[in-house]
Enzyme design. Structure first.
Site, mmCIF file in Angstrom:
data_model
loop_
_atom_site.group_PDB
_atom_site.id
_atom_site.type_symbol
_atom_site.label_atom_id
_atom_site.label_comp_id
_atom_site.label_asym_id
_atom_site.label_seq_id
_atom_site.Cartn_x
_atom_site.Cartn_y
_atom_site.Cartn_z
ATOM 1 N N ALA A 63 0.868 -1.166 0.000
ATOM 2 C CA ALA A 63 0.000 0.000 0.000
ATOM 3 C C ALA A 63 0.912 1.226 0.000
ATOM 4 O O ALA A 63 2.065 1.149 0.423
ATOM 5 C CB ALA A 63 -0.891 -0.016 1.226
ATOM 6 N N GLY A 108 0.544 -4.883 1.013
ATOM 7 C CA GLY A 108 -0.644 -4.960 0.167
ATOM 8 C C GLY A 108 -0.403 -5.744 -1.120
ATOM 9 O O GLY A 108 -1.348 -6.270 -1.719
ATOM 10 N N GLU A 111 -0.867 -9.266 -0.184
ATOM 11 C CA GLU A 111 -2.312 -9.456 0.021
ATOM 12 C C GLU A 111 -3.062 -9.524 -1.315
ATOM 13 O O GLU A 111 -4.006 -10.299 -1.463
ATOM 14 C CB GLU A 111 -2.852 -8.319 0.894
ATOM 15 C CG GLU A 111 -2.289 -8.367 2.319
ATOM 16 C CD GLU A 111 -2.650 -7.155 3.139
ATOM 17 O OE1 GLU A 111 -2.175 -6.053 2.798
ATOM 18 O OE2 GLU A 111 -3.398 -7.284 4.122
ATOM 19 N N GLU A 131 4.146 -4.910 7.756
ATOM 20 C CA GLU A 131 3.358 -3.817 8.342
ATOM 21 C C GLU A 131 3.674 -3.540 9.805
ATOM 22 O O GLU A 131 3.650 -2.383 10.240
ATOM 23 C CB GLU A 131 1.854 -4.116 8.204
ATOM 24 C CG GLU A 131 1.312 -3.919 6.797
ATOM 25 C CD GLU A 131 1.471 -5.145 5.925
ATOM 26 O OE1 GLU A 131 2.207 -6.079 6.309
ATOM 27 O OE2 GLU A 131 0.872 -5.167 4.845
#
Ligand code: DAK
Length: 251
Positions: A63, A108, A111, A131
């Site tokens: 992200a 991300g 993910e 993270e």
């Protein structure tokens, strides 16, 4: 679309996250375009979708840390909801999806790959969920889908250490289904997608729908909890300090 390329070859669609200057990092604009692109593929006659990143260095490096760094907990909740909704839409697409992971699949990006049905990777691939070191938690379903794929204990070890899982290990723990050289990866993904696309489409859709029932209810409940827990990380100082540290190293 600025950040997503969609191409069709016969019955196979290929969706490329196209933001190479930021190693294809996912900001709100990329996520919104990804959502629209998934809708477009779902409305097309494509029978299999390949998801990849532009270039060979990164599938997706996570992200967007610059966008997240100054979010309030309300904005973080909204960002998390956007991402989880898009990834759930990808996971629940009627047609099979293959992530072709070349290079980094971090945060991300890991993910996103896990929201696809199958992962094929380059021998340069590296997965991680870093993270915690950024003062947050994986917020796009990683705390739920990683345990499903590799088992709870190993998932916790990967989540708690943030370490990189390279291609061969990813294969050995069930995080991916095949390892290829960089040159072989995309042709291999295309060949698998064409084989899947050649099967009777109704039976293929039914098989995916049934297989998804194995985990759908648990993942949905877990992701709702993950959203709330994630947003709370933005209430304190830890998250801002950690993200500033990443961003300032670049200046
Ligand atoms: N965000 C923004 N920009 C990024 C980025 C990222 N995740 N990763 C790389 N970039 C940018 C760099 O800032 C740099 O930009 P410029 O300085 O050139 O402008 C450019 O991409 C090239 O990167 P580097 O210069 O760093 O390249 P290196 O080869 O030196 O290093 C690297 C490559 C991948 C090892 C390094 O860039 C890196 O460590 N990147 C960060 C990886 C990471 O920590 N990713 C996880 C991000 S956290 C949630 C939703 C989602 C998530 C959490 C919550 N909710 C809202 C519920 C997920 C969080 C994450 O994904």
């Amino acid at each position: 679309m600025e950040y997503i390329k969609l191409e069709y070859s016969g019955a196979v669609a290929t969706l490329t996250i196209n933001r190479p200057k930021a190693l294809n990092a996912l900001n709100s604009a990329v996520l919104s375009e990804l959502s629209a692109a998934i809708d477009e593929v779902s409305a097309s006659s494509a029978r299999c979708l390949i998801v990849r990143g532009e270039g060979t260095k990164a599938f997706v490096a996570g992200a967007d840390i610059a966008e997240m760094s100054n979010m309030t907990s309300e904005q973080a909740l909204e960002f998390g909801r956007l991402g989880t909704a898009v990834f759930k839409k990808l996971e629940r697409m009627a047609i099979p999806t293959i992530a072709a992971v070349c290079g980094y699949a971090l945060g991300g990006g890991c993910e996103l790959a896990m929201a696809c049905d199958i992962r094929l990777v380059s021998d340069t691939a590296a997965f991680a969920q870093p993270e915690t070191g950024l003062g947050i938690i994986p917020g796009f379903g990683g705390t739920q889908r990683l345990p499903l794929l590799v088992g709870v204990s190993r998932a916790k070890e990967i989540l708690f250490t943030g370490r990189r899982v390279k291609a061969e290990e990813a294969l050995s723990i069930g995080l991916c289904s095949g390892v290829y050289t960089v040159d072989e990866l995309f042709p291999a993904a295309q060949a698998m997608a064409e084989k899947i696309a050649s099967f009777p489409p109704n039976a293929m859709r039914a098989t995916k729908l049934a297989a998804n029932q194995a985990f759908a209810a648990n993942v949905d409940a877990g992701i709702s909890a993950e959203n709330r827990i994630f947003a709370a990380c933005f209430d304190g100082e830890e998250q801002k300090q950690c993200m500033d540290a990443f961003l300032n190293k670049k200046k």
